[in-house]
Design a protein around this motif. Structure first.
Motif: not given
Length: 93
Positions: A80-91
């Motif tokens: 979940q943390l990996k997915a969340d960090v990827a989403h944050l970076l995209d944003a």
């Protein structure tokens, strides 16, 4: 002395404040952001991943300069943390 404010955006729900209004008012004082979210449930408010909650964190985070540090503050597992960090970076990039 340079003193700043930590804007923990999910905490505003506990004080019955509108996170967007308060974040705009505190924008010039904000030194970094605690990024998490919340879910309204039958049993009350529960803190969640910023991607799984009720708040539109993407709209809120756009208020702040890209240089402001962001701290993720919630329980998570590695996937979940990996997915969340990827989403944050995209944003924010």
């Amino acid at each position: 002395m340079n003193v700043g404010f930590v804007n923990d955006i999910a905490n505003w729900i506990f004080t019955s404040q509108d996170v967007m209004i308060v974040s705009k008012q505190l924008l010039k004082y904000t030194s970094y952001i605690h990024l998490r979210n919340y879910k309204s449930t039958r049993t009350g408010i529960q803190i969640s991943s910023f991607n799984e909650g009720d708040m539109n964190w993407e709209k809120i985070i756009q208020l702040f300069a890209k240089e402001i540090p962001v701290v993720l503050e919630y329980s998570s597992n590695t996937n979940q943390l990996k997915a969340d960090v990827a989403h944050l970076l995209d944003a924010i990039i």
